[in-house]
Scaffold this motif. Structure first.
Motif, PDB file in Angstrom:
ATOM      1  N   VAL A   1     -21.193  -0.296 -20.467  1.00  0.00           N
ATOM      2  CA  VAL A   1     -22.287  -0.213 -19.495  1.00  0.00           C
ATOM      3  C   VAL A   1     -22.375  -1.503 -18.680  1.00  0.00           C
ATOM      4  O   VAL A   1     -22.530  -1.456 -17.455  1.00  0.00           O
ATOM      5  N   GLU A   2     -22.263  -2.639 -19.333  1.00  0.00           N
ATOM      6  CA  GLU A   2     -22.296  -3.915 -18.604  1.00  0.00           C
ATOM      7  C   GLU A   2     -21.172  -3.971 -17.575  1.00  0.00           C
ATOM      8  O   GLU A   2     -21.381  -4.422 -16.448  1.00  0.00           O
ATOM      9  N   SER A   3     -19.988  -3.502 -17.952  1.00  0.00           N
ATOM     10  CA  SER A   3     -18.855  -3.496 -17.045  1.00  0.00           C
ATOM     11  C   SER A   3     -19.104  -2.569 -15.859  1.00  0.00           C
ATOM     12  O   SER A   3     -18.824  -2.926 -14.709  1.00  0.00           O
ATOM     13  N   LEU A   4     -19.631  -1.372 -16.132  1.00  0.00           N
ATOM     14  CA  LEU A   4     -19.949  -0.440 -15.053  1.00  0.00           C
ATOM     15  C   LEU A   4     -20.964  -1.042 -14.082  1.00  0.00           C
ATOM     16  O   LEU A   4     -20.806  -0.942 -12.860  1.00  0.00           O
ATOM     17  N   MET A   5     -21.998  -1.651 -14.639  1.00  0.00           N
ATOM     18  CA  MET A   5     -23.053  -2.233 -13.802  1.00  0.00           C
ATOM     19  C   MET A   5     -22.514  -3.395 -12.966  1.00  0.00           C
ATOM     20  O   MET A   5     -22.815  -3.515 -11.781  1.00  0.00           O
ATOM     21  N   ARG A   6     -21.695  -4.217 -13.589  1.00  0.00           N
ATOM     22  CA  ARG A   6     -21.114  -5.358 -12.874  1.00  0.00           C
ATOM     23  C   ARG A   6     -20.239  -4.870 -11.711  1.00  0.00           C
ATOM     24  O   ARG A   6     -20.329  -5.377 -10.595  1.00  0.00           O
ATOM     25  N   ASP A   7     -19.400  -3.851 -11.973  1.00  0.00           N
ATOM     26  CA  ASP A   7     -18.526  -3.325 -10.931  1.00  0.00           C
ATOM     27  C   ASP A   7     -19.315  -2.670  -9.791  1.00  0.00           C
ATOM     28  O   ASP A   7     -18.864  -2.674  -8.650  1.00  0.00           O
ATOM     29  N   ALA A   8     -20.476  -2.102 -10.108  1.00  0.00           N
ATOM     30  CA  ALA A   8     -21.313  -1.459  -9.097  1.00  0.00           C
ATOM     31  C   ALA A   8     -22.299  -2.428  -8.468  1.00  0.00           C
ATOM     32  O   ALA A   8     -23.115  -2.042  -7.637  1.00  0.00           O
ATOM     33  N   ASP A   9     -22.244  -3.684  -8.882  1.00  0.00           N
ATOM     34  CA  ASP A   9     -23.137  -4.728  -8.374  1.00  0.00           C
ATOM     35  C   ASP A   9     -24.606  -4.396  -8.646  1.00  0.00           C
ATOM     36  O   ASP A   9     -25.477  -4.603  -7.794  1.00  0.00           O
ATOM     37  N   ILE A  10     -24.853  -3.859  -9.851  1.00  0.00           N
ATOM     38  CA  ILE A  10     -26.209  -3.578 -10.313  1.00  0.00           C
ATOM     39  C   ILE A  10     -26.536  -4.599 -11.408  1.00  0.00           C
ATOM     40  O   ILE A  10     -25.828  -4.675 -12.419  1.00  0.00           O
ATOM     41  N   ALA A  11     -27.571  -5.377 -11.185  1.00  0.00           N
ATOM     42  CA  ALA A  11     -27.955  -6.388 -12.164  1.00  0.00           C
ATOM     43  C   ALA A  11     -28.513  -5.716 -13.413  1.00  0.00           C
ATOM     44  O   ALA A  11     -29.307  -4.776 -13.328  1.00  0.00           O
ATOM     45  N   CYS A  12     -28.060  -6.200 -14.572  1.00  0.00           N
ATOM     46  CA  CYS A  12     -28.598  -5.689 -15.830  1.00  0.00           C
ATOM     47  C   CYS A  12     -28.742  -6.847 -16.810  1.00  0.00           C
ATOM     48  O   CYS A  12     -28.171  -7.916 -16.623  1.00  0.00           O
ATOM     49  N   PHE A  13     -29.522  -6.599 -17.824  1.00  0.00           N
ATOM     50  CA  PHE A  13     -29.813  -7.595 -18.846  1.00  0.00           C
ATOM     51  C   PHE A  13     -29.815  -6.897 -20.196  1.00  0.00           C
ATOM     52  O   PHE A  13     -30.413  -5.830 -20.336  1.00  0.00           O
ATOM     53  N   VAL A  14     -29.102  -7.476 -21.173  1.00  0.00           N
ATOM     54  CA  VAL A  14     -29.093  -6.904 -22.518  1.00  0.00           C
ATOM     55  C   VAL A  14     -30.134  -7.652 -23.343  1.00  0.00           C
ATOM     56  O   VAL A  14     -29.984  -8.838 -23.633  1.00  0.00           O
TER      57      VAL A  14
ATOM     58  N   ALA B   1     -28.281   3.385 -11.434  1.00  0.00           N
ATOM     59  CA  ALA B   1     -27.686   3.074 -12.733  1.00  0.00           C
ATOM     60  C   ALA B   1     -27.550   4.331 -13.594  1.00  0.00           C
ATOM     61  O   ALA B   1     -26.520   4.543 -14.238  1.00  0.00           O
ATOM     62  N   ARG B   2     -28.568   5.182 -13.579  1.00  0.00           N
ATOM     63  CA  ARG B   2     -28.499   6.444 -14.337  1.00  0.00           C
ATOM     64  C   ARG B   2     -27.378   7.336 -13.806  1.00  0.00           C
ATOM     65  O   ARG B   2     -26.643   7.949 -14.565  1.00  0.00           O
ATOM     66  N   LYS B   3     -27.257   7.407 -12.492  1.00  0.00           N
ATOM     67  CA  LYS B   3     -26.190   8.220 -11.889  1.00  0.00           C
ATOM     68  C   LYS B   3     -24.828   7.666 -12.270  1.00  0.00           C
ATOM     69  O   LYS B   3     -23.899   8.421 -12.579  1.00  0.00           O
ATOM     70  N   LEU B   4     -24.705   6.362 -12.270  1.00  0.00           N
ATOM     71  CA  LEU B   4     -23.452   5.719 -12.641  1.00  0.00           C
ATOM     72  C   LEU B   4     -23.058   6.071 -14.072  1.00  0.00           C
ATOM     73  O   LEU B   4     -21.902   6.404 -14.342  1.00  0.00           O
ATOM     74  N   LEU B   5     -24.022   6.028 -14.987  1.00  0.00           N
ATOM     75  CA  LEU B   5     -23.732   6.377 -16.378  1.00  0.00           C
ATOM     76  C   LEU B   5     -23.389   7.852 -16.520  1.00  0.00           C
ATOM     77  O   LEU B   5     -22.494   8.221 -17.286  1.00  0.00           O
ATOM     78  N   ALA B   6     -24.084   8.692 -15.778  1.00  0.00           N
ATOM     79  CA  ALA B   6     -23.786  10.134 -15.815  1.00  0.00           C
ATOM     80  C   ALA B   6     -22.375  10.393 -15.292  1.00  0.00           C
ATOM     81  O   ALA B   6     -21.621  11.173 -15.886  1.00  0.00           O
ATOM     82  N   ASP B   7     -22.015   9.730 -14.208  1.00  0.00           N
ATOM     83  CA  ASP B   7     -20.679   9.896 -13.641  1.00  0.00           C
ATOM     84  C   ASP B   7     -19.598   9.389 -14.598  1.00  0.00           C
ATOM     85  O   ASP B   7     -18.472   9.890 -14.576  1.00  0.00           O
TER      86      ASP B   7
END
Length: 74
Positions: free
Chosen positions: A16-29, A58-64
């Motif tokens: 998930v962190e990798s997906l978010m980073r590639d999509a330029d979506i900031a996330c925090f664990v 982010a939800r769409k990215l995870l679904a995809d």
């Protein structure tokens, strides 16, 4: 920030962190350092947090990516 998902699976978190980073979506664990206090037993789940403005993307990215079952539902 809102909770996108909660899991003990470190592979899912890393993915998930990798997906978010590639999509330029900031996330925090959140709670990743709690494992030290619990003795690394995996009892406390880690939470992946995203800005509320980016939650839908982010939800769409995870679904995809095929891991929609991991998404926290309200």
């Amino acid at each position: 920030m809102i909770e996108l998902l909660r899991t003990n699976d470190l592979v899912v978190i890393s993915f998930v962190e990798s997906l978010m980073r590639d999509a330029d979506i900031a996330c925090f664990v959140a709670d990743q350092n709690m494992s030290i206090m619990e003795g690394s037993l995996g009892v406390l789940a880690r939470r992946v947090m995203v800005d509320a403005d980016e939650a839908d993307a982010a939800r769409k990215l995870l679904a995809d990516a095929g891991i929609e079952a991991e998404i926290k539902r309200d």
